[in-house]
Design a protein around this motif. Structure first.
Motif, short mmCIF file in Angstrom:
data_model
loop_
_atom_site.label_atom_id
_atom_site.label_comp_id
_atom_site.label_asym_id
_atom_site.label_seq_id
_atom_site.Cartn_x
_atom_site.Cartn_y
_atom_site.Cartn_z
N MET A 77 0.84 -1.20 0.00
CA MET A 77 0.00 0.00 0.00
C MET A 77 0.87 1.26 0.00
N ARG A 78 1.93 1.24 0.80
CA ARG A 78 2.84 2.40 0.84
C ARG A 78 3.58 2.56 -0.48
N LYS A 79 4.02 1.45 -1.05
CA LYS A 79 4.82 1.49 -2.28
C LYS A 79 4.02 2.03 -3.45
N VAL A 80 2.76 1.64 -3.54
CA VAL A 80 1.91 2.12 -4.63
C VAL A 80 1.79 3.64 -4.60
N VAL A 81 1.62 4.18 -3.39
CA VAL A 81 1.52 5.64 -3.24
C VAL A 81 2.85 6.31 -3.56
N ASP A 82 3.93 5.75 -3.01
CA ASP A 82 5.27 6.33 -3.22
C ASP A 82 5.64 6.35 -4.71
N GLU A 83 5.25 5.32 -5.44
CA GLU A 83 5.62 5.20 -6.86
C GLU A 83 4.57 5.81 -7.79
N THR A 84 3.51 6.41 -7.22
CA THR A 84 2.37 6.90 -8.01
C THR A 84 1.98 5.87 -9.08
N ALA A 85 1.83 4.62 -8.61
CA ALA A 85 1.50 3.52 -9.52
C ALA A 85 0.00 3.49 -9.81
N ASP A 86 -0.36 2.79 -10.89
CA ASP A 86 -1.77 2.64 -11.24
C ASP A 86 -2.45 1.62 -10.35
N LEU A 87 -1.72 0.64 -9.89
CA LEU A 87 -2.24 -0.34 -8.95
C LEU A 87 -1.10 -1.20 -8.42
N GLY A 88 -1.41 -1.95 -7.38
CA GLY A 88 -0.47 -2.93 -6.85
C GLY A 88 -1.16 -4.26 -6.73
N VAL A 102 -4.23 -3.33 -4.62
CA VAL A 102 -4.22 -2.00 -4.01
C VAL A 102 -4.51 -1.01 -5.14
N ASN A 103 -5.49 -0.14 -4.93
CA ASN A 103 -5.82 0.80 -6.00
C ASN A 103 -4.85 1.97 -6.03
N GLU A 104 -5.05 2.88 -6.97
CA GLU A 104 -4.11 3.98 -7.18
C GLU A 104 -4.02 4.93 -5.99
N ASN A 105 -4.98 4.83 -5.06
CA ASN A 105 -4.96 5.66 -3.86
C ASN A 105 -4.31 4.97 -2.67
N GLY A 106 -3.81 3.76 -2.89
CA GLY A 106 -3.18 3.01 -1.82
C GLY A 106 -4.16 2.26 -0.94
N GLU A 107 -5.38 2.04 -1.44
CA GLU A 107 -6.43 1.37 -0.66
C GLU A 107 -6.57 -0.09 -1.08
N LEU A 129 -8.78 1.46 -10.90
CA LEU A 129 -9.27 0.39 -10.03
C LEU A 129 -10.25 0.92 -8.99
N SER A 130 -10.02 2.13 -8.50
CA SER A 130 -10.95 2.70 -7.51
C SER A 130 -12.34 2.90 -8.13
#
Length: 349
Positions: A125-136, A149-154, A259-260
């Motif tokens: 969840m942290r990595k997705v936010v840090d990397e501004t990724a589309d999803l994890g 994990v969606n683009e908001n880290g949820e 994804l959200s």
């Protein structure tokens, strides 16, 4: 999804189905008996000459149904749980054009599922936010589960994944009889969301084998567990986390939505789960005090919640699970039922 000391071997039939538990026990008995007597000759090493061939064959199999999927420009963080997907998942998603950021993909034989993967999703969840990724996506050690994990880290769990897939399948006329299979542990919010689009949720006992049994007996298109173990019987009779991820990515690609946005319409009901130590696993309906406590709570919940009592399959625990609209209310209700169970069946001191 277990730590290294609880890992073992899983054997499948040529059909792709798992062995019956009685057969597994017989194999275990045979192995332990012969290992202790040193009568099994152990190989000096493993022949890996065809491993590259098998690996590529498996990746081709996974990709076969997704020829139109294009992930160019997508950034995906992949948590491999230091397990089976470590050398496969990054290559798989990259082959569709995605920029893949792998984490926990350096297995050493002891770090499988260690503070990572689908059972420890916080770092993803942290990595997705840090990397501004589309999803994890997080797999477990043997990669039969996938959580997202969606683009908001949820977190997007198995229930939300089933919701997204049910919408796409229904839109394409591919959701047989408008039915989705899940277990008794799936959130009530999934049932409510599916009802809103004319889809029925069939519930089974906890365990992917029960989900599969229901899928095969009804001919249903998709089913799974909140844990991220999803089965598409037309493609495979076992859960495969990487296949699940490709199906979800296909939904995102076709709908051109984040994804959200795909999980909108699914509102998770507040839930509480309490474990109670018991001295015996007596049927709940044979204990009058428990029956009375359950009936009282069910009247309070009405059609806006549900109560589930079950015993652990491996421990002397009774599990009390309640879902409803208000967290404080269901907390009170669950604790009241748990107290009654503790008094009636509590573990002797």
């Amino acid at each position: 999804h277990n730590p290294v000391h609880d890992n073992g071997l899983k054997v499948f039939l040529p059909t792709g189905r798992k062995l019956e538990e009685s057969v597994e026990r017989e194999i275990e008995r045979y192995i332990y008996e012969h290992t202790e007597s040193k009568s099994i000759e152990m190989a000096d090493g493993i022949d890996i000459r065809r491993s590259a061939e098998f690996r590529q064959s498996y990746l081709r199999y996974l990709s076969a149904g997704f020829q139109n999927l294009k992930l160019d420009g997508k950034r995906i963080v992949v948590d491999c749980a230091n397990g089976a997907s470590s050398s496969l998942a990054p290559e798989l998603f990259s082959s569709f054009g995605a920029e893949v950021i792998p984490i926990h993909n350096t297995p050493d034989g002891k770090n499988i599922n260690l503070d990572c993967g689908s059972t420890h999703i916080e770092s993803l969840m942290r990595k997705v936010v840090d990397e501004t990724a589309d999803l994890g996506v997080a797999f477990d050690g043997d990669a039969d589960r996938a959580l997202f994990v969606n683009e908001n880290g949820e977190l997007v769990d198995g229930d939300a994944t089933l919701w997204a897939m049910a919408q796409l399948l229904k839109a394409h006329g591919g959701l047989k009889d408008n039915i989705v299979v899940a277990t008794v542990m799936s959130n009530l919010g999934l049932e409510v969301a599916l009802e809103s689009i004319g889809v029925k949720l069939l519930r089974t006992a906890v365990g992917d084998k029960y989900v599969l049994q229901e899928l095969l007996s009804t001919g249903t298109s998709v089913g799974g567990e909140q844990s991220g173990h999803i089965i598409f019987p037309a493609k495979s009779l076992v859960g495969d986390g990487m296949m699940t991820a490709l199906f979800l990515l296909e939904v995102m690609f076709e709908k051109k939505r984040t994804l959200s946005h795909l999980t909108e319409g699914f509102v998770r009901y507040p839930q509480i789960l309490i474990n109670v130590k018991v001295g015996e696993k007596k049927p709940f309906d044979e204990v009058p005090e428990i029956v009375d406590a359950v009936q009282k709570v069910e009247v309070e919940l009405g059609s806006s919640g549900r109560l589930l009592l079950r015993y652990s399959g491996t421990e002397n625990l009774a599990r009390v699970m309640i879902e409803g609209k208000d967290q404080a209310t269901i907390d009170r209700q669950a604790n009241s039922v748990a107290d009654v169970i503790k008094t009636a069946l509590g573990k002797p001191q």
